[in-house]
Design a protein around this motif. Structure first.
Motif, short mmCIF file in Angstrom:
data_model
loop_
_atom_site.label_atom_id
_atom_site.label_comp_id
_atom_site.label_asym_id
_atom_site.label_seq_id
_atom_site.Cartn_x
_atom_site.Cartn_y
_atom_site.Cartn_z
N THR A 14 0.81 -1.22 0.00
CA THR A 14 0.00 0.00 0.00
C THR A 14 0.85 1.27 0.00
O THR A 14 0.30 2.38 -0.05
CB THR A 14 -0.92 0.02 1.23
OG1 THR A 14 -0.10 -0.19 2.39
CG2 THR A 14 -1.98 -1.06 1.16
N ALA A 19 2.95 0.25 -4.19
CA ALA A 19 1.82 0.35 -5.13
C ALA A 19 2.32 0.47 -6.57
O ALA A 19 1.72 -0.09 -7.50
CB ALA A 19 0.93 1.54 -4.75
N ASN A 38 -3.76 -2.00 6.33
CA ASN A 38 -4.97 -1.20 6.15
C ASN A 38 -5.83 -1.85 5.05
O ASN A 38 -5.49 -1.81 3.87
CB ASN A 38 -4.55 0.23 5.76
CG ASN A 38 -5.73 1.15 5.60
OD1 ASN A 38 -6.74 0.78 5.00
ND2 ASN A 38 -5.61 2.35 6.13
N GLU A 39 -6.96 -2.43 5.48
CA GLU A 39 -7.80 -3.21 4.57
C GLU A 39 -8.34 -2.36 3.42
O GLU A 39 -8.36 -2.78 2.26
CB GLU A 39 -8.96 -3.84 5.35
CG GLU A 39 -9.71 -4.86 4.54
CD GLU A 39 -10.43 -5.87 5.41
OE1 GLU A 39 -10.75 -5.55 6.58
OE2 GLU A 39 -10.67 -6.98 4.92
N GLU A 40 -8.76 -1.13 3.78
CA GLU A 40 -9.34 -0.24 2.76
C GLU A 40 -8.32 0.07 1.67
O GLU A 40 -8.61 0.01 0.47
CB GLU A 40 -9.77 1.06 3.44
CG GLU A 40 -11.02 1.66 2.86
CD GLU A 40 -11.44 2.85 3.71
OE1 GLU A 40 -11.59 3.93 3.13
OE2 GLU A 40 -11.58 2.70 4.94
N LYS A 41 -7.08 0.39 2.12
CA LYS A 41 -6.03 0.73 1.15
C LYS A 41 -5.68 -0.50 0.29
O LYS A 41 -5.49 -0.38 -0.91
CB LYS A 41 -4.77 1.21 1.89
CG LYS A 41 -4.80 2.67 2.30
CD LYS A 41 -3.38 3.22 2.43
CE LYS A 41 -2.98 3.43 3.86
NZ LYS A 41 -1.59 3.82 4.07
N LEU A 42 -5.65 -1.68 0.92
CA LEU A 42 -5.32 -2.91 0.17
C LEU A 42 -6.38 -3.19 -0.89
O LEU A 42 -6.06 -3.49 -2.04
CB LEU A 42 -5.23 -4.10 1.12
CG LEU A 42 -3.91 -4.33 1.85
CD1 LEU A 42 -4.05 -5.49 2.83
CD2 LEU A 42 -2.77 -4.62 0.88
N SER A 43 -7.68 -3.08 -0.47
CA SER A 43 -8.77 -3.34 -1.42
C SER A 43 -8.75 -2.32 -2.54
O SER A 43 -8.98 -2.65 -3.71
CB SER A 43 -10.12 -3.30 -0.72
OG SER A 43 -10.13 -4.19 0.35
N GLY A 44 -8.49 -1.05 -2.18
CA GLY A 44 -8.43 0.02 -3.19
C GLY A 44 -7.34 -0.28 -4.21
O GLY A 44 -7.55 -0.16 -5.42
N LEU A 45 -6.17 -0.71 -3.72
CA LEU A 45 -5.07 -1.02 -4.62
C LEU A 45 -5.44 -2.21 -5.52
O LEU A 45 -5.25 -2.17 -6.74
CB LEU A 45 -3.81 -1.36 -3.80
CG LEU A 45 -2.62 -1.92 -4.58
CD1 LEU A 45 -2.06 -0.88 -5.55
CD2 LEU A 45 -1.51 -2.39 -3.64
N GLN A 56 -5.13 -10.51 -1.21
CA GLN A 56 -4.61 -9.58 -0.21
C GLN A 56 -4.63 -10.23 1.16
O GLN A 56 -5.44 -11.11 1.43
CB GLN A 56 -5.44 -8.29 -0.19
CG GLN A 56 -6.89 -8.46 0.21
CD GLN A 56 -7.69 -7.19 0.00
OE1 GLN A 56 -7.83 -6.74 -1.14
NE2 GLN A 56 -8.21 -6.63 1.07
N THR A 185 7.31 9.72 -2.02
CA THR A 185 6.21 8.97 -1.39
C THR A 185 5.90 9.59 -0.02
O THR A 185 6.64 10.44 0.46
CB THR A 185 6.59 7.49 -1.13
OG1 THR A 185 7.49 7.44 -0.02
CG2 THR A 185 7.20 6.82 -2.34
#
Ligand SMILES: NC(=O)c1ccc[n+]([C@@H]2O[C@H](COP(=O)([O-])OP(=O)(O)OC[C@H]3O[C@@H](n4cnc5c(N)ncnc54)[C@H](OP(=O)(O)O)[C@@H]3O)[C@@H](O)[C@H]2O)c1
Length: 276
Positions: A14, A19, A38-45, A56, A185
């Motif tokens: 992430t 990324a 971070n689940e949200e960031k992983l799913s977004g990626l 993931q 970054t």
């Protein structure tokens, strides 16, 4: 053409560099086990990657539970490689370093990648070919004021990776050390970015680092790669004539100390109870 190392674990997926690596490897047809906290960031990626069969896994790799979770997920995924791209950084003089932050930095940047390699090694050695990539830093070869703990962690990671490459040289596991210079970054605070501008330190884009990694993977070799000129030259100069580099960097000390102070103020404003 059959692609080697088709299924890779990517820690720090992430992050800015992680990324970018995920995006480039997705286009190259690799499948990735994306790892972060971070689940949200992983799913977004994951939703931005369209080519490979990605999965993931949520894991804090500074904990034994996180390492065990990753081991189980990597085994189910049948990974034949790992790219360690997690990390934390802080610009701070040793005298101001909070001792808990010292532990966090060493366990994230050094202990976690070592444990990831150790726990995945039986799986990797069972594959017909495998690869380990540890993302270090130019500061893993050049000690820098305001970065003593970060440098300690990255010098350690470089030594670990070099030893592991030699230890595994009679196996099918390739071992790669990739050392970026400053990269654009979120790892770098505003103070670090301002300091780099003032000192004229070049900053790469994460996509460039990712492309370099793909080049090394394609080469089929074990390697250590230092990115950027003159940084890669200074790595060699520092190993041969450290006093010359001491002298050159001593001219930067006043500036580095000033930005350590700026960073301290920024951090304390972000802490609970700080002024906002
Ligand atoms: N940016 C630079 O200037 C630069 C230069 C040279 C080398 N590097 C190295 O390149 C690597 C990637 O850096 P970056 O710039 O992409 O940093 P970044 O954007 O800050 O990303 C850091 C990554 O590390 C993960 N991470 C942090 N602590 C973790 C933990 N306890 N368990 C699991 N994952 C954890 C973060 O995941 P979460 O989503 O869980 O936070 C995130 O994915 C690092 O090793 C860094 O030292 C960076």
């Amino acid at each position: 053409m059959t692609r080697q190392f088709q299924k890779l674990v990517l820690t720090g997926a992430t992050g800015g560099i992680g990324a970018a690596i995920a995006s480039v490897l997705d286009r190259e047809g690799y499948s990735l086990l994306l790892t972060g906290r971070n689940e949200e960031k992983l799913s977004g990626l994951k939703s931005t990657l369209i080519e490979g069969q990605h999965q993931q896994v949520l894991a804090d790799l500074t904990t034994s539970e996180g390492i065990a979770t990753l081991k189980a997920a990597a085994s189910d995924f049948n990974a034949c490689g790992v790219i360690n791209c997690l990390g934390v950084n802080e610009l701070v003089m040793l005298s101001d370093f909070d001792s808990e932050d010292v532990t966090t930095m060493l366990s994230t940047n050094l202990q976690a990648p070592i444990q990831v390699c150790q726990t995945l090694l039986p799986l990797l050695e069972s594959q017909s070919e495998a690869v380990i990539v540890n993302v270090g830093s130019i500061l893993g070869s050049i000690g820098y004021a305001g970065s003593s703990i970060y440098c300690a962690s990255k010098f350690g990671l470089r030594g670990f990776t070099e030893s592991l490459r030699r230890e595994l040289s009679d196996t099918k596991v390739r071992v790669i050390y990739l050392a970026p210079r400053a990269t654009n970054t979120a790892l770098n605070t505003d103070a670090i970015n301002q300091m780099n501008r003032e000192l004229g330190n070049a900053v790469d884009e994460p996509g460039y680092v990712a492309q370099e990694l793909v080049g090394i993977l394609r080469s089929g070799k074990s390697a250590s790669r230092y990115l950027g000129w003159p940084e890669s030259f200074f790595v060699k100069l520092n190993s041969l004539f450290p006093q010359l580099v001491d002298k050159a960097l001593s001219k930067q000390l006043v500036t580095i100390k000033r930005y350590c102070d700026v960073n301290k103020t920024e951090q304390s404003l972000c802490k609970p109870g700080g002024v906002s």
